[in-house]
Write a protein that holds these residues in place. Structure first.
Motif, PDB file in Angstrom:
ATOM      1  N   UNK A  31      58.575  60.472  24.739  1.00  0.00           N
ATOM      2  CA  UNK A  31      58.128  59.081  24.743  1.00  0.00           C
ATOM      3  C   UNK A  31      56.617  59.002  24.943  1.00  0.00           C
ATOM      4  N   UNK A  32      56.090  59.829  25.860  1.00  0.00           N
ATOM      5  CA  UNK A  32      54.661  59.854  26.112  1.00  0.00           C
ATOM      6  C   UNK A  32      53.895  60.289  24.860  1.00  0.00           C
ATOM      7  N   UNK A  33      54.442  61.308  24.183  1.00  0.00           N
ATOM      8  CA  UNK A  33      53.817  61.796  22.951  1.00  0.00           C
ATOM      9  C   UNK A  33      53.814  60.720  21.876  1.00  0.00           C
ATOM     10  N   UNK A  34      54.917  59.961  21.806  1.00  0.00           N
ATOM     11  CA  UNK A  34      55.009  58.869  20.825  1.00  0.00           C
ATOM     12  C   UNK A  34      53.985  57.785  21.131  1.00  0.00           C
ATOM     13  N   UNK A  35      53.858  57.425  22.410  1.00  0.00           N
ATOM     14  CA  UNK A  35      52.904  56.394  22.806  1.00  0.00           C
ATOM     15  C   UNK A  35      51.467  56.816  22.504  1.00  0.00           C
ATOM     16  N   UNK A  36      51.162  58.086  22.774  1.00  0.00           N
ATOM     17  CA  UNK A  36      49.819  58.600  22.489  1.00  0.00           C
ATOM     18  C   UNK A  36      49.541  58.562  20.994  1.00  0.00           C
ATOM     19  N   UNK A  37      50.547  58.947  20.203  1.00  0.00           N
ATOM     20  CA  UNK A  37      50.388  58.945  18.738  1.00  0.00           C
ATOM     21  C   UNK A  37      50.177  57.530  18.218  1.00  0.00           C
ATOM     22  N   UNK A  38      50.941  56.561  18.757  1.00  0.00           N
ATOM     23  CA  UNK A  38      50.800  55.168  18.334  1.00  0.00           C
ATOM     24  C   UNK A  38      49.418  54.634  18.710  1.00  0.00           C
ATOM     25  N   UNK A  39      48.961  55.011  19.916  1.00  0.00           N
ATOM     26  CA  UNK A  39      47.635  54.566  20.369  1.00  0.00           C
ATOM     27  C   UNK A  39      46.536  55.108  19.472  1.00  0.00           C
ATOM     28  N   UNK A  40      46.628  56.406  19.158  1.00  0.00           N
ATOM     29  CA  UNK A  40      45.621  57.028  18.278  1.00  0.00           C
ATOM     30  C   UNK A  40      45.635  56.376  16.903  1.00  0.00           C
ATOM     31  N   UNK A  41      46.853  56.133  16.363  1.00  0.00           N
ATOM     32  CA  UNK A  41      46.978  55.490  15.060  1.00  0.00           C
ATOM     33  C   UNK A  41      46.409  54.076  15.091  1.00  0.00           C
ATOM     34  N   UNK A  42      46.684  53.353  16.173  1.00  0.00           N
ATOM     35  CA  UNK A  42      46.195  51.971  16.299  1.00  0.00           C
ATOM     36  C   UNK A  42      44.680  51.935  16.340  1.00  0.00           C
ATOM     37  N   UNK A  43      44.079  52.817  17.143  1.00  0.00           N
ATOM     38  CA  UNK A  43      42.622  52.865  17.241  1.00  0.00           C
ATOM     39  C   UNK A  43      42.014  53.225  15.890  1.00  0.00           C
ATOM     40  N   UNK A  44      42.653  54.159  15.179  1.00  0.00           N
ATOM     41  CA  UNK A  44      42.156  54.548  13.857  1.00  0.00           C
ATOM     42  C   UNK A  44      42.205  53.367  12.893  1.00  0.00           C
ATOM     43  N   UNK A  45      43.309  52.615  12.921  1.00  0.00           N
ATOM     44  CA  UNK A  45      43.445  51.454  12.041  1.00  0.00           C
ATOM     45  C   UNK A  45      42.395  50.389  12.362  1.00  0.00           C
ATOM     46  N   UNK A  46      42.104  50.240  13.638  1.00  0.00           N
ATOM     47  CA  UNK A  46      41.161  49.206  14.074  1.00  0.00           C
ATOM     48  C   UNK A  46      39.733  49.576  13.695  1.00  0.00           C
ATOM     49  N   UNK A  47      39.385  50.843  13.853  1.00  0.00           N
ATOM     50  CA  UNK A  47      37.985  51.243  13.723  1.00  0.00           C
ATOM     51  C   UNK A  47      37.603  51.764  12.341  1.00  0.00           C
ATOM     52  N   UNK A  48      38.528  51.825  11.410  1.00  0.00           N
ATOM     53  CA  UNK A  48      38.244  52.357  10.081  1.00  0.00           C
ATOM     54  C   UNK A  48      37.840  51.238   9.123  1.00  0.00           C
ATOM     55  N   UNK A  49      36.754  51.425   8.377  1.00  0.00           N
ATOM     56  CA  UNK A  49      36.386  50.417   7.364  1.00  0.00           C
ATOM     57  C   UNK A  49      37.515  50.244   6.360  1.00  0.00           C
ATOM     58  N   UNK A  50      37.609  49.048   5.789  1.00  0.00           N
ATOM     59  CA  UNK A  50      38.703  48.734   4.880  1.00  0.00           C
ATOM     60  C   UNK A  50      38.215  47.880   3.724  1.00  0.00           C
ATOM     61  N   UNK A  51      39.041  47.780   2.688  1.00  0.00           N
ATOM     62  CA  UNK A  51      38.720  46.868   1.602  1.00  0.00           C
ATOM     63  C   UNK A  51      38.797  45.440   2.114  1.00  0.00           C
ATOM     64  N   UNK A  52      37.963  44.576   1.572  1.00  0.00           N
ATOM     65  CA  UNK A  52      37.955  43.193   2.037  1.00  0.00           C
ATOM     66  C   UNK A  52      39.262  42.500   1.676  1.00  0.00           C
ATOM     67  N   UNK A  53      39.845  41.803   2.637  1.00  0.00           N
ATOM     68  CA  UNK A  53      41.065  41.048   2.342  1.00  0.00           C
ATOM     69  C   UNK A  53      40.735  39.786   1.546  1.00  0.00           C
ATOM     70  N   UNK A  54      41.739  39.193   0.947  1.00  0.00           N
ATOM     71  CA  UNK A  54      41.542  37.945   0.213  1.00  0.00           C
ATOM     72  C   UNK A  54      41.221  36.822   1.181  1.00  0.00           C
ATOM     73  N   UNK A  55      41.850  36.883   2.357  1.00  0.00           N
ATOM     74  CA  UNK A  55      41.577  35.898   3.402  1.00  0.00           C
ATOM     75  C   UNK A  55      41.611  36.579   4.756  1.00  0.00           C
ATOM     76  N   UNK A  56      41.096  35.883   5.759  1.00  0.00           N
ATOM     77  CA  UNK A  56      41.063  36.428   7.113  1.00  0.00           C
ATOM     78  C   UNK A  56      42.432  36.206   7.758  1.00  0.00           C
ATOM     79  N   UNK A  57      43.343  37.167   7.554  1.00  0.00           N
ATOM     80  CA  UNK A  57      44.722  37.011   8.005  1.00  0.00           C
ATOM     81  C   UNK A  57      44.855  37.167   9.517  1.00  0.00           C
ATOM     82  N   UNK A  58      46.030  36.823  10.039  1.00  0.00           N
ATOM     83  CA  UNK A  58      46.289  36.973  11.475  1.00  0.00           C
ATOM     84  C   UNK A  58      46.176  38.438  11.892  1.00  0.00           C
ATOM     85  N   UNK A  59      46.634  39.347  11.040  1.00  0.00           N
ATOM     86  CA  UNK A  59      46.562  40.779  11.334  1.00  0.00           C
ATOM     87  C   UNK A  59      45.096  41.227  11.385  1.00  0.00           C
ATOM     88  N   UNK A  60      44.325  40.727  10.454  1.00  0.00           N
ATOM     89  CA  UNK A  60      42.893  41.006  10.404  1.00  0.00           C
ATOM     90  C   UNK A  60      42.217  40.525  11.689  1.00  0.00           C
TER      91      UNK A  60
END
Length: 311
Positions: free
Chosen positions: A7-36
């Motif tokens: 469980x700890x390993x899963x949480x660490x993996x999710x945290x790392x993935x989340x931080x990567x998703x947050x801090x990585x440049x991305x293509x511009x969305x069509x609109x500023x969505x709730x997820x964005x």
């Protein structure tokens, strides 16, 4: 125990993935969505927790000499002296010169003389335009900021809004990394404007329209060269078109995204931590400085905020 470790390993993996998703440049969305929006808020929260090595009471002096630029008009007279004094006391770089770029004004010339600044009449800094030079005040300021490299003598210059007073010691270059302050606001149309002229493909889900910007003349020149090669005309004419309105023009977004795309290892992102006050509260600046400097890096006296709305 094995379940706990899994469980700890899963949480660490999710945290790392989340931080990567947050801090990585991305293509511009069509609109500023709730997820964005959620990702942006989370990243700003992470930045606020992170120790800022570029702004604190013990930040070391950087040996890189810089120029400081203020663009101001007579409306800025209540704040500009405070802004200049704060820059002199809190910027931890040797300051070569402080430039006041202004329309012709005896009052502003007197401020420059009083504070030991160099007064530059703004028409000397507006680039030559194919279209009319009769620009709105906002567009004129943006082009002047991008063309200030033709006036200043150092390799780097810091542009600070004339209504903004620094509150903490700050440096803008450390270990060859330029510092970009980001803020909580976000205007997708400004990103789309940058995409239309620079065509960078991917962008940070962050807003670089802070109250100051640190420019490296060599990187600014490279950005202008890219504009000219992509559009086959002078960089200023690429930006001075009817398709780019003052509502979406963003010189700071352009420059920050360009540097982060082509020189990613030569820049770092930090939280801007700017506080906004109504312009008519400038008389209380001394006591405001005292308690705000514990949390904020700068204080802006905004003419669009009224005392009643702020209280």
């Amino acid at each position: 125990m094995k379940r706990f470790l899994a469980l700890l390993s899963l949480l660490i993996s999710i945290t790392i993935l989340s931080v990567w998703l947050i801090t990585t440049p991305e293509e511009l969305p069509i609109e500023d969505t709730k997820w964005h929006i959620y990702k942006r808020k989370l990243f700003m929260k992470l930045l606020s927790f992170k120790r800022d090595r570029y702004s604190n009471n013990h930040v070391p002096l950087c040996q890189t000499k810089i120029d400081v630029v203020f663009l101001c008009i007579e409306k800025d007279l209540p704040t500009i002296r405070h802004a200049i004094d704060a820059a002199k006391g809190l910027i931890m770089h040797p300051i070569n010169k402080i430039y006041l770029i202004c329309p012709e004004s005896e009052k502003l010339r007197n401020v420059a003389l009083e504070k030991g600044c160099e007064f530059v009449e703004e028409t000397k800094v507006i680039p030559q335009l194919a279209r009319s030079n009769d620009l709105s005040g906002y567009l004129k300021q943006q082009l002047i900021k991008l063309n200030a490299d033709t006036v200043i003598t150092s390799d780097y210059y810091l542009v600070i809004d004339a209504d903004t007073v620094l509150l903490q010691t700050q440096i803008f270059l450390r270990e060859d990394k330029a510092v970009f302050n980001v803020c909580n606001k976000y205007v997708l149309d400004c990103k789309l404007m940058v995409e239309s002229v620079l065509k960078l493909e991917k962008y940070y889900n962050l807003d670089f329209n802070s109250q100051h910007m640190f420019f490296d003349k060599s990187k600014l020149k490279a950005m202008k060269n890219r504009l000219e090669k992509l559009h086959d005309k002078p960089w200023q004419d690429v930006l001075n078109t009817p398709e780019i309105s003052s509502q979406v023009f963003s010189e700071y977004e352009m420059y920050a995204n360009f540097v982060l795309t082509f020189f990613p290892n030569e820049a770092t992102i930090v939280h801007g931590k700017n506080s906004q006050m109504p312009a008519d509260r400038i008389s209380g600046i001394e006591w405001q400085r005292g308690f705000l400097s514990k949390e904020y890096k700068s204080l802006s006296f905004n003419h669009s905020i009224t005392t009643n709305r702020h209280s």
